[in-house]
Design a protein around this motif. Structure first.
Motif, PDB file in Angstrom:
ATOM      1  N   LYS A 269      61.673  34.437  82.614  1.00  0.00           N
ATOM      2  CA  LYS A 269      60.742  34.897  83.637  1.00  0.00           C
ATOM      3  C   LYS A 269      61.362  34.657  85.011  1.00  0.00           C
ATOM      4  O   LYS A 269      62.210  33.788  85.179  1.00  0.00           O
ATOM      5  CB  LYS A 269      59.390  34.212  83.534  1.00  0.00           C
TER       6      LYS A 269
ATOM      7  N   LYS B 261      59.306  44.668  93.087  1.00  0.00           N
ATOM      8  CA  LYS B 261      57.983  45.240  92.831  1.00  0.00           C
ATOM      9  C   LYS B 261      57.854  46.616  93.481  1.00  0.00           C
ATOM     10  O   LYS B 261      57.291  47.538  92.904  1.00  0.00           O
ATOM     11  CB  LYS B 261      56.884  44.319  93.383  1.00  0.00           C
TER      12      LYS B 261
ATOM     13  N   GLU C 250      60.066  48.518  89.068  1.00  0.00           N
ATOM     14  CA  GLU C 250      60.382  47.791  87.844  1.00  0.00           C
ATOM     15  C   GLU C 250      61.143  46.523  88.214  1.00  0.00           C
ATOM     16  O   GLU C 250      62.170  46.590  88.884  1.00  0.00           O
ATOM     17  CB  GLU C 250      61.235  48.666  86.917  1.00  0.00           C
ATOM     18  N   THR C 251      60.639  45.389  87.778  1.00  0.00           N
ATOM     19  CA  THR C 251      61.331  44.138  88.060  1.00  0.00           C
ATOM     20  C   THR C 251      62.503  43.981  87.097  1.00  0.00           C
ATOM     21  O   THR C 251      62.603  44.696  86.091  1.00  0.00           O
ATOM     22  CB  THR C 251      60.382  42.936  87.906  1.00  0.00           C
TER      23      THR C 251
ATOM     24  N   GLN D  17      62.997  41.539  85.118  1.00  0.00           N
ATOM     25  CA  GLN D  17      62.454  41.062  83.841  1.00  0.00           C
ATOM     26  C   GLN D  17      61.939  42.219  82.992  1.00  0.00           C
ATOM     27  O   GLN D  17      62.215  42.295  81.797  1.00  0.00           O
ATOM     28  CB  GLN D  17      61.331  40.050  84.107  1.00  0.00           C
ATOM     29  N   GLU D  18      61.204  43.125  83.612  1.00  0.00           N
ATOM     30  CA  GLU D  18      60.688  44.289  82.883  1.00  0.00           C
ATOM     31  C   GLU D  18      61.837  45.160  82.385  1.00  0.00           C
ATOM     32  O   GLU D  18      61.803  45.666  81.262  1.00  0.00           O
ATOM     33  CB  GLU D  18      59.763  45.102  83.786  1.00  0.00           C
ATOM     34  N   LYS D  19      62.854  45.329  83.214  1.00  0.00           N
ATOM     35  CA  LYS D  19      64.015  46.125  82.813  1.00  0.00           C
ATOM     36  C   LYS D  19      64.737  45.471  81.635  1.00  0.00           C
ATOM     37  O   LYS D  19      65.108  46.139  80.668  1.00  0.00           O
ATOM     38  CB  LYS D  19      64.976  46.279  83.991  1.00  0.00           C
TER      39      LYS D  19
ATOM     40  N   ASN E 262      63.478  43.384  79.407  1.00  0.00           N
ATOM     41  CA  ASN E 262      62.638  43.497  78.209  1.00  0.00           C
ATOM     42  C   ASN E 262      62.662  44.913  77.640  1.00  0.00           C
ATOM     43  O   ASN E 262      62.713  45.101  76.425  1.00  0.00           O
ATOM     44  CB  ASN E 262      61.205  43.079  78.517  1.00  0.00           C
ATOM     45  N   ARG E 263      62.631  45.917  78.529  1.00  0.00           N
ATOM     46  CA  ARG E 263      62.673  47.309  78.069  1.00  0.00           C
ATOM     47  C   ARG E 263      63.998  47.606  77.370  1.00  0.00           C
ATOM     48  O   ARG E 263      64.021  48.199  76.289  1.00  0.00           O
ATOM     49  CB  ARG E 263      62.482  48.261  79.254  1.00  0.00           C
TER      50      ARG E 263
ATOM     51  N   ARG F 254      64.061  45.925  73.993  1.00  0.00           N
ATOM     52  CA  ARG F 254      63.214  46.629  73.033  1.00  0.00           C
ATOM     53  C   ARG F 254      63.877  47.919  72.558  1.00  0.00           C
ATOM     54  O   ARG F 254      63.880  48.226  71.361  1.00  0.00           O
ATOM     55  CB  ARG F 254      61.859  46.940  73.665  1.00  0.00           C
TER      56      ARG F 254
END
Length: 144
Positions: free
Chosen positions: A42, A91, A95-96, A98-100, A102-103, A106
């Protein structure tokens, strides 16, 4: 014109001395903050504060314990607004990091799962073909 040349020479001479220090500071700061973000999974202000404190203390370590403490405080004081600014910019970008991360993780998992599934289906088809090929003549002999 001579004053302009003298100023330019001074900028080049002293600018080099500061540029490598700034580059080293930024590299260490980014390495520590990114490492903490990946380890903790995080991104928080405390990662940037810790990175600033570590880097500030590292750069002032040669001044003794008092310099170490001063660098720690100074680095923390500058790490918090720098981290806040970076998080706000992420923000606003939509896309942060972290979101990148995780994406991408995945998508890689889904790609590997699809590849594994296709390999598994090929193995099953080969197994059925092999059992049919072996079972065919034996069944004819059993019928006779």
């Amino acid at each position: 014109q001579s004053a302009h040349r003298a100023g330019l020479r001074s900028f080049i001479r002293y600018g080099w001395g500061w540029s490598w220090r700034v580059a080293a500071f930024v590299t260490i700061f980014n390495t520590v903050s990114t490492g903490l973000s990946v380890y903790r999974n995080k991104t928080t202000i405390s990662n940037f504060a810790s990175a600033g404190a570590f880097t500030g203390a590292l750069f002032r370590m040669h001044l003794g314990l008092q310099g170490l403490a001063g660098g720690f405080v100074f680095g923390t004081a500058f790490g918090i607004p720098a981290g806040g600014l970076l998080m706000i910019m992420q923000k606003l970008a939509g896309e942060t990091l972290q979101e990148k991360r995780n994406r991408e993780r995945r998508e890689l998992y889904e790609q590997k799962a699809a590849e594994w599934q296709s390999r598994l289906s090929v193995t099953e088809v080969l197994g059925q073909t092999e059992s049919n090929a072996q079972g065919g003549p034996e069944m004819e002999r059993a019928r006779e």
